[in-house]
Write a protein that holds these residues in place. Structure first.
Motif, short mmCIF file in Angstrom:
data_model
loop_
_atom_site.label_atom_id
_atom_site.label_comp_id
_atom_site.label_asym_id
_atom_site.label_seq_id
_atom_site.Cartn_x
_atom_site.Cartn_y
_atom_site.Cartn_z
N ARG A 110 1.28 6.73 -6.89
CA ARG A 110 0.22 7.71 -7.18
C ARG A 110 0.73 9.13 -7.02
O ARG A 110 0.35 10.02 -7.78
N ASN A 111 1.58 9.34 -6.05
CA ASN A 111 2.18 10.66 -5.85
C ASN A 111 3.05 11.03 -7.06
O ASN A 111 3.01 12.17 -7.54
N ARG A 160 0.83 -1.21 0.00
CA ARG A 160 0.00 0.00 0.00
C ARG A 160 0.87 1.26 0.00
O ARG A 160 0.53 2.25 -0.64
N PRO A 193 -7.05 7.35 -1.32
CA PRO A 193 -6.33 7.06 -0.07
C PRO A 193 -5.43 5.82 -0.26
O PRO A 193 -5.65 5.01 -1.15
N PHE A 194 -4.44 5.68 0.60
CA PHE A 194 -3.46 4.62 0.41
C PHE A 194 -4.06 3.22 0.54
O PHE A 194 -3.52 2.26 0.03
N ALA A 240 0.92 4.22 -2.84
CA ALA A 240 0.79 5.65 -2.52
C ALA A 240 1.92 6.45 -3.16
O ALA A 240 1.70 7.53 -3.70
N ARG A 241 3.15 5.92 -3.11
CA ARG A 241 4.29 6.60 -3.74
C ARG A 241 4.09 6.71 -5.25
O ARG A 241 4.35 7.75 -5.86
#
Length: 78
Positions: free
Chosen positions: A47-48, A40, A75-76, A44-45
């Motif tokens: 997506r950033n 997860r 959200p993550f 998140a990384r």
């Protein structure tokens, strides 16, 4: 057959459970949980990083700014 001997028979057929097996099951569960958290965090990384791409790079991978923004704001845990 006496009451004592029948109690022994029922005890002998009970499944055995060892402390070592309990520790191994717990350790396996912890490892799976850590792997899920790490996956997860990697998502998140990614997506950033997607949110930081410019228009040319987004076109190269075939998505538009709105889609990139939508993915980046998730959200993550999803």
């Amino acid at each position: 057959m006496s009451i004592v001997s029948s109690a022994r028979v029922s005890h002998a057929s009970a499944p055995s459970f060892s402390f070592g097996r309990a520790v191994a099951l717990l350790a396996g569960t912890v490892v799976v949980g850590i792997e899920k958290v790490m996956t997860r965090a990697e998502l998140a990384r990614s997506r950033n990083q997607l949110a930081q791409l410019d228009e040319r790079l987004l076109r190269d991978i075939g998505i538009d700014r709105a889609t990139a923004r939508f993915e980046a704001t998730k959200p993550f845990w999803s």
